[in-house]
Design a protein around this motif. Structure first.
Motif, short mmCIF file in Angstrom:
data_model
loop_
_atom_site.label_atom_id
_atom_site.label_comp_id
_atom_site.label_asym_id
_atom_site.label_seq_id
_atom_site.Cartn_x
_atom_site.Cartn_y
_atom_site.Cartn_z
N VAL A 15 -4.52 1.53 3.44
CA VAL A 15 -5.72 0.75 3.22
C VAL A 15 -5.39 -0.45 2.32
N VAL A 16 -4.58 -0.22 1.31
CA VAL A 16 -4.16 -1.28 0.40
C VAL A 16 -2.66 -1.46 0.56
N SER A 17 -2.26 -2.70 0.82
CA SER A 17 -0.83 -2.95 0.97
C SER A 17 -0.15 -3.02 -0.39
N LEU A 18 1.16 -3.05 -0.37
CA LEU A 18 1.92 -3.14 -1.62
C LEU A 18 1.58 -4.43 -2.36
N TRP A 19 1.52 -5.55 -1.64
CA TRP A 19 1.24 -6.82 -2.29
C TRP A 19 -0.20 -6.89 -2.78
N GLY A 20 -1.12 -6.24 -2.08
CA GLY A 20 -2.49 -6.16 -2.56
C GLY A 20 -2.59 -5.38 -3.86
N LEU A 21 -1.84 -4.29 -3.94
CA LEU A 21 -1.80 -3.48 -5.14
C LEU A 21 -1.18 -4.24 -6.31
N ILE A 22 -0.10 -4.96 -6.03
CA ILE A 22 0.56 -5.75 -7.08
C ILE A 22 -0.38 -6.85 -7.59
#
Length: 96
Positions: A15-22
């Protein structure tokens, strides 16, 4: 009467990508980093008046946030400052 189903107990995958989380973690840490950076700069200029300057900053921020709180009671919007400025001065000044 219909029974509403509850939310699932587990999170959905991807649901949340790595870059979204970062980017979310950076935006969450940014205010704290600003405080640390401005504390150092404030100490360089204010010297012994630093506690007084922090008191004034706290008082001014309290007044500002109190004003926004009371405005939000009358104009609830997800538009943030844009919605308040647009309501008072119109859409054009709010966009600039």
């Amino acid at each position: 009467m219909e029974k509403v189903s509850a939310a699932p107990e587990t999170l959905q995958e991807d649901v949340v990508s790595l870059w979204g989380l970062i980017s979310q973690s950076i935006s969450g840490m940014a205010p704290t980093c600003d405080v640390v950076a401005f504390m150092t700069a404030g100490a360089a200029f204010a010297l012994v008046a630093l506690p007084l300057s922090y008191f004034w900053a706290f008082a001014l921020m309290f007044i500002e946030m109190n004003t926004i709180y009371h405005l939000s009671k009358h104009r609830a919007s997800a538009g943030g400052y844009y919605a308040y400025v647009a309501a008072g001065l119109g859409a054009r000044p709010a966009a600039t």
